[in-house]
Write an enzyme that holds these catalytic residues in place. Structure first.
Site, mmCIF file in Angstrom:
data_model
loop_
_atom_site.group_PDB
_atom_site.id
_atom_site.type_symbol
_atom_site.label_atom_id
_atom_site.label_comp_id
_atom_site.label_asym_id
_atom_site.label_seq_id
_atom_site.Cartn_x
_atom_site.Cartn_y
_atom_site.Cartn_z
ATOM 1 N N ASP B 11 53.532 41.172 -15.451
ATOM 2 C CA ASP B 11 54.142 41.992 -14.404
ATOM 3 C C ASP B 11 55.626 41.641 -14.364
ATOM 4 O O ASP B 11 55.987 40.460 -14.393
ATOM 5 C CB ASP B 11 53.480 41.687 -13.055
ATOM 6 N N GLU B 130 44.074 50.464 -8.800
ATOM 7 C CA GLU B 130 44.148 49.262 -7.966
ATOM 8 C C GLU B 130 43.086 49.392 -6.897
ATOM 9 O O GLU B 130 43.148 50.289 -6.053
ATOM 10 C CB GLU B 130 45.542 49.147 -7.339
#
Lengths: 212, 256
Positions: B11, B130
């Site tokens: 990330d 998600e």
């Protein structure tokens, strides 16, 4: 002088990675969409990503079908990758029936799914096998690879089925379905997997291509 | 044979590799390229870059990082975060990405999934999901790194994404992300039963036992972040543990 590889740039896919991979093994990549450059090239690489029909349409629209065919017929080292392999065949049945370059007799067919057992797309690393009815790897681009161990990265939903099994260079057993991972017909070699995305094993394939 | 993929997930925020917990409280880890190269050399089967704040600001800072990574990393790269159009996707592919992960933009306009699949192939179109567990045991899909609720049921959304042309699902458990408490195996099982496409399980890996559990519950691939970044395990150890457990992992990872 390092070997120059002309990479056919007809507006599809990730040419950056394959160019960097050629560099990493000591070659000089040159992207081209120019017929005369292809004509004069020593080595040609035909990439391809995505669906068959848009790739074939893009190759046609850029006027490169004839130059690519001419190059392949001229017995110089030719490497097809992924859809760049599929385009060499006569037809594909992806989203309808579409004509390919017809350099290799055979079809491109859908990989049959088998729920939870065989997923499509076939994504990931699979071990390459020496086909019993095809080429042996000695003195081919797969020289140095270990049958059943050396693995390459695949990402595809369709599979090439050559009419003549003797041109098969590598197979993958995908949960009981025979995937044609590579073919070799004279000066033309092509991979369904991505050597440029297959780590050190893939780089060795590309390095061998520079020596052809 | 079916194969089990071990993926390193990076990330990023701006130029930095970052990591949070539950996709929040981001801490700077280091230079993403250094980590990417290290994970490649250790034998990662793929790398995933997710721009953690891109969709918040409506931009994407990943292009340079991807291009620099693709120079010396020769495994597939998936890139996500803030991509909202065919042009965004094309730009990313031209800079060395092989696949794109789409979450927020797909929720806003599901037709984008089909457009990407038709233009670049289903294999290129990874649906980023998600998931947060609801009180009733189902899961809701979130966007913008777990900040925005969508009201979509994760299982319905994955089915729809597959029907629209997604070729793969990157399934992140927001509840487990960064915790090291193990994957949400019930979530993995529910999604892999619902769709026939490969599922990458992300969020929660703390030990190799967690990895084996994720594959045991149907994951096709696992994404690892904190566990690698903080050195709690390295890829060679994870791979050896997977092979010992009889999982079909790639064995020839020796470098050139």
């Amino acid at each position: 002088m390092s070997a120059v590889v002309h990479i056919v740039d007809y507006g599809v896919g990730n040419l950056y990675s394959v160019a960097r991979a050629i560099e990493a093994v000591g070659g000089t990549p040159k992207l081209t969409s120019d017929a005369s450059e292809i004509d004069n090239a020593d080595r040609l690489l035909l990439p391809g990503v995505g669906a068959f029909a848009p790739c074939m349409a893009a190759l046609t629209a850029t006027g490169l079908v004839e130059p690519v065919l001419e190059f392949a017929r001229a017995q110089r080292p030719f490497l097809g990758i992924c859809v760049g392999m599929q385009l060499l065949f006569e037809h594909s049945v992806e989203f309808g029936r579409h004509r390919g370059l017809g350099l290799i007799a055979g079809q491109v067919e859908a990989i049959p799914t088998a729920d939870a057992v065989r997923k499509v797309p076939h994504i990931g690393w699979s071990a390459l096998h020496e086909p019993a009815d095809g080429h042996c790897w000695r003195e081919t681009i797969l020289e140095g690879a270990i049958p059943g161990v050396t693995s390459a990265y695949f990402v595809h939903s369709f599979n090439c089925v050559p009419d003549d099994p003797r041109i098969r260079l590598a197979d993958v057993d995908y949960t009981g379905y025979r995937i044609c991972a590579a073919v070799k017909s004279g000066n033309v070699t092509a991979f369904q997997c991505h050597p440029e995305k297959s780590g050190p094993a893939g780089l060795r394939i590309l390095r061998n291509f520079l020596d052809e | 044979m079916r194969n089990a993929r071990l993926i390193a997930r990076l990330d990023v925020k701006g130029v930095n590799l970052i990591k949070g917990v539950h996709l929040e409280g981001l801490r700077v880890i280091g230079d993403p390229q250094v980590f990417a190269r290290r994970y490649y050399e250790q034998g990662a089967d793929e790398l995933i870059y997710i721009d953690a704040v891109a969709s918040l600001y409506g931009r994407n800072s990943l292009t340079d990082i991807v291009a620099r990574t693709a120079r010396d990393v020769f495994v597939p790269l998936t890139v996500g975060g803030g991509l909202r159009s065919i042009d965004d996707v094309r730009t990313m592919l031209r800079h060395g990405a092989d696949k794109v992960a789409i979450n927020t933009a797909a929720v806003r306009r599901p037709g984008l999934i089909s457009e990407i699949a038709q233009s670049f192939g289903a294999q290129c179109m990874v649906l980023g999901v998600e998931a947060k567990r609801r009180a009733d045991g189902t899961w809701e899909a979130f966007t913008d790194n777990g900040r925005e609720a969508t009201g979509l049921d994760v299982i319905d959304w994955c089915r729809r994404g597959h029907a629209l042309g997604a070729g793969e699902i990157l399934l992140t458990s927001v509840d487990r992300d960064g915790t090291g408490k193990g994957f949400d195996t019930a979530l993995i099982e529910a999604v892999t039963h619902a769709v026939p496409i490969p599922v990458i399980a992300s969020g929660g890996m703390g030990t190799t036992t967690d990895m084996i559990a994720a594959f045991g519950h149907g994951a096709d691939a696992i994404a690892m972040a904190s566990v690698l970044h903080y050195g709690r395990a390295d890829l060679a150890t994870v791979r050896a543990a997977a092979a010992q457990a009889g999982l079909p992992v790639r064995l020839d990872v020796a470098t050139l």
